[in-house]
Design a protein around this motif. Structure first.
Motif, short mmCIF file in Angstrom:
data_model
loop_
_atom_site.label_atom_id
_atom_site.label_comp_id
_atom_site.label_asym_id
_atom_site.label_seq_id
_atom_site.Cartn_x
_atom_site.Cartn_y
_atom_site.Cartn_z
N SER A 520 10.72 0.88 9.71
CA SER A 520 10.46 1.47 11.02
C SER A 520 9.26 2.41 11.00
N VAL A 521 8.49 2.36 12.10
CA VAL A 521 7.40 3.31 12.30
C VAL A 521 7.94 4.73 12.34
N GLY A 522 9.21 4.88 12.70
CA GLY A 522 9.81 6.20 12.80
C GLY A 522 9.73 7.02 11.53
N TYR A 523 9.72 6.38 10.38
CA TYR A 523 9.68 7.13 9.12
C TYR A 523 8.33 7.81 8.88
N LEU A 524 7.34 7.45 9.68
CA LEU A 524 6.04 8.14 9.57
C LEU A 524 6.10 9.54 10.17
N PHE A 649 5.71 7.90 2.11
CA PHE A 649 6.53 6.82 2.67
C PHE A 649 6.16 5.58 1.89
N SER A 650 7.07 5.13 1.05
CA SER A 650 6.72 4.08 0.09
C SER A 650 6.32 2.77 0.74
N LYS A 651 6.84 2.48 1.93
CA LYS A 651 6.50 1.22 2.60
C LYS A 651 5.06 1.20 3.09
N VAL A 652 4.44 2.37 3.17
CA VAL A 652 3.04 2.45 3.56
C VAL A 652 2.15 2.66 2.34
N SER A 653 2.54 3.61 1.50
CA SER A 653 1.68 3.98 0.37
C SER A 653 1.79 3.03 -0.81
N SER A 654 2.93 2.31 -0.89
CA SER A 654 3.26 1.48 -2.08
C SER A 654 3.33 2.34 -3.33
N THR A 655 3.47 3.64 -3.14
CA THR A 655 3.63 4.59 -4.24
C THR A 655 5.08 4.99 -4.34
N HIS A 656 5.64 4.89 -5.53
CA HIS A 656 7.07 5.14 -5.70
C HIS A 656 7.34 6.44 -6.44
N SER A 657 6.43 7.38 -6.30
CA SER A 657 6.66 8.69 -6.89
C SER A 657 6.17 9.75 -5.92
N ALA A 658 6.72 10.97 -6.06
CA ALA A 658 6.32 12.08 -5.19
C ALA A 658 6.79 13.38 -5.82
N VAL A 659 6.09 14.45 -5.49
CA VAL A 659 6.55 15.79 -5.86
C VAL A 659 7.53 16.24 -4.78
N LEU A 660 8.70 16.68 -5.18
CA LEU A 660 9.76 17.03 -4.23
C LEU A 660 9.56 18.45 -3.70
#
Length: 683
Positions: A520-524, A649-660
């Motif tokens: 969903s676009v909502g996750y942006l 947002f992994s579905k956009v960035s295709s990055t599966h890591s992040a600083v919390l």
């Protein structure tokens, strides 16, 4: 959802060469006006690319654009660049329904149940709803089921497929035909009507009866196969890369892609030039002044006065010149559009953009049209924009004091107090900032600049409305006018002590969507997934709804035009001592019920059997750690900071890591049974 935004973007400007027809028939001021306005919208109003076209007596006389189709590649916008046209799509489904009327397959004034046997609601009045009422926004439906309607690279039609089921448990907010208020669900029902009557999918029907006969090779729906690389890329602040393709799977409501030239070409059908596709009778019916049939603001110069499918059939400022102008605007989350046509002069203008808001496209369209009419000699001069004198306060009649009280529209209530002939109002829907209004005579209050007038109207339905007449200046673009009812006076709704206490505990709390697909676009934008409950327990209201008992509040909004749109009820419930709320058939979990992210180096998250998303809080123990997520192809996750700003947002960035970020949230979504393996390490 029409928004006023001001996001500064820098983009390469490029104007598409005009057609040879332009050189023959159009004066340079028209071309320069279009170029200047397009460039201004790109530079100042959050637009990456914009496209426009004028069609006159069947020929494209001006076609141009500004900005880029793709920022990374610096690809310019061309006449063949495709954009989402948002709610301009409503004109297409209206034309489709009217075509069925032409062939006597439906009658627009017979009950919808005549053709949709499975259409049922928990309100006997639904049996009076007709196709006409769907097209003129007077059905009385609550408004919109957006959930899972705006998806990235995903044309899942579940929202379309589930609409009839969701409506079964819903009520109406007004008698069918009582008043017109913008309603998206009505056009989704029209889409379903077309499919049931013809046996074709809506996309197939459009292709067979409109796009193929008109040779509209760049007019498509999310269900069609076409080269998606032709679409203008879309962007949001904070993310440098282009987003995946936005599919608005509410096709009848707002799902069509097209180009400015092809939208202006479809206008040939709407103004009666293609009677082989749509009869003159149906064209005239679409242009009828439908807004006059029910409760409406007193008829004045306005940009909103509904026909069938049209937002306006008497558009300002063209009525000042004695010219009939029809207009329809459209906004998705990412794309924006406007089509304005002058049927008596056989002229149409379309403006499409990636980013911005349709109000900018609309102002640009009107200004280009006026310049073109002047160049052709249809009008002698362009009238100056309205100017206003600062408000001068005068003595207020004592009887107006009675208008103090509680007012509401969908989502909010307002305790309006008139003190010494003055009213302080909060910011309203992005249209106006917080302002003080003073009494100036003739029952009117004005803001300091004098461009906004406030008054009170007691309508024929017995309700009292707060009416606004706004002239708004958009820097560098021009002026627009809107006359609307914005708030409805409400009766106090006293609560017993126990009910009052329960609702007070919910005041200011946020509830997060569980059934929105991870595509969903909502996750942006976390705000699109969250509902904050604002409780006025002293008067018995919550987020604009009337509190009925400890766990239920119902819509009481009956505001015509725009601000009565997208109404809802609140139904709270508990599962395993966790509180949830159901709004419009979608479940939301209380922020109090969200657990902290699991501890340990390798925790897992599993999507439950009901397929709902899983939210976690990021507490001090997890904060500032780097999370790496192993996700299935069907799954994804999004991370937000404490202010709700998107971190990844992994579905956009295709990055599966992040600083919390401490105090933030992380949400996982996918198919039932999907397993997410997490690994967290200190930075």
């Amino acid at each position: 959802m029409k928004k006023m935004v001001s996001v500064l973007l820098t983009a390469m400007l490029l104007t598409v060469p005009v057609t040879s027809a332009f050189a023959q028939t159009t004066q340079d001021p028209v071309k320069e006006k279009a170029k200047t306005l397009a460039s201004k919208i790109v530079s100042d109003y959050g637009v990456s690319g914009i496209q426009y076209a004028i069609k006159d007596h069947g020929s494209v006389v001006l076609s141009g654009g500004a900005g880029v189709q793709d920022k990374a590649a610096e690809t310019p916008v061309t006449k063949d660049t495709m954009f989402g046209i948002g709610s301009v799509s409503k004109l297409y489904v209206t034309a489709a329904a009217m075509k069925l009327a032409d062939s006597n397959q439906i009658h627009i004034d017979k009950p919808l149940t005549t053709y949709l046997k499975e259409f049922k609601m928990a309100d006997e009045r639904y049996k009076k709803i007709t196709p006409r009422m769907l097209m003129n926004h007077s059905s009385g439906l609550y408004g919109s089921h957006y959930e899972n309607g705006f998806l990235l690279d995903d044309n899942d039609a579940r929202t379309h497929d589930e609409l009839l089921s969701k409506l079964r448990s819903e009520h109406l907010k007004a008698d069918p035909g009582e008043f017109s208020v913008y309603c998206n669900d009505g056009f989704q029902l029209l889409e379903i009507l077309v499919e049931r009557v013809t046996g074709l999918s809506y996309s197939e029907f459009l292709n067979k009866h409109f796009t193929t006969p008109l040779d509209l090779s760049f007019t498509k729906t999310p269900r069609d196969s076409f080269d998606r690389s032709r679409l203008a890329k879309t962007y949001v602040p904070g993310i440098d890369q282009a987003l995946p393709v936005e599919n608005v799977n509410l096709i009848g409501t707002g799902g069509i892609y097209s180009t400015a030239e092809e939208v202006s070409k479809f206008a040939e059908v709407l103004i009666g030039n293609r009677t082989d596709l749509l009869s003159e009778k149906s064209v005239k019916a679409m242009q009828s002044h439908e807004y006059r049939k029910g409760l409406w603001v007193p008829e004045k110069t306005n940009t909103i006065n509904y026909g069938l499918g049209w937002d306006a059939v008497k558009l300002a400022p063209f009525d000042d010149y004695g010219i009939t102008a029809l207009s329809k605007g459209g906004d998705t989350q990412m794309y924006h559009a406007n089509l304005t046509t002058l049927p008596e002069h056989d002229i149409s203008v379309a403006v499409l953009s990636s980013g911005g808001a349709s109000v900018y496209n609309s102002i640009m369209t009107s200004n280009i049209l006026l310049e073109y009419l002047k160049a052709k000699g249809i009008i002698k001069e362009i009238l100056p924009e309205k100017t206003f004198q600062p408000a001068v306060k005068t003595d207020m009649p004592p009887d107006l004091q009675a208008y103090s009280g509680i007012y509401g529209f969908v989502g909010t209530t307002l305790n309006l107090e008139i003190k010494n002939g003055e009213i302080d109002l909060p910011a309203m829907g992005g249209l106006t900032p917080p302002e003080k209004f003073v009494y100036t005579g003739k029952g009117e209050f004005k803001n300091k600049q004098g461009n906004i007038t406030l008054s009170f109207d007691r309508a024929k339905n017995g309700k009292t409305y707060l009416k606004f007449n706004r002239y708004l200046d958009v820097p560098g673009l021009g002026q627009t006018v809107m006359v609307t009812y914005d708030y409805q006076k409400l009766d106090p709704n006293p609560l017993d002590k126990k009910t009052k206490k329960v609702w007070e505990q919910r005041n200011g709390k946020r509830y997060y969507a569980l059934e929105e697909k991870i595509t969903s676009v909502g996750y942006l934008n976390q705000a699109l997934l969250a509902r904050e409950i604002n409780v006025d327990s002293d008067h018995g209201y919550a987020s604009g709804t009337k509190i009925v008992n400890k766990n239920k509040a119902v819509n009481v909004s009956a505001v015509p035009v725009m601000n009565g749109r997208d109404a809802f009820d609140l139904n709270f419930y508990n599962v395993n001592q966790k509180e949830y709320v159901n709004i419009g058939g979608q479940s939301y979990i209380s922020e109090d019920a969200i657990k902290a992210l699991p501890e340990g180096n390798s925790p897992i998250c599993i999507i439950p059997s009901n397929g709902q998303a899983v939210w976690y809080k990021i507490d001090k123990k997890s904060a500032n750690k780097v999370i790496n997520v192993q996700a299935p192809a069907s799954g994804g996750f999004a991370v937000y900071d404490a202010k709700g700003v998107l971190v990844n947002f992994s579905k956009v960035s295709s990055t599966h890591s992040a600083v919390l970020p401490e105090g933030g949230l992380i949400v996982f979504g996918g198919k039932a049974g999907d397993v997410f393996k997490m690994n967290m390490k200190s930075k």
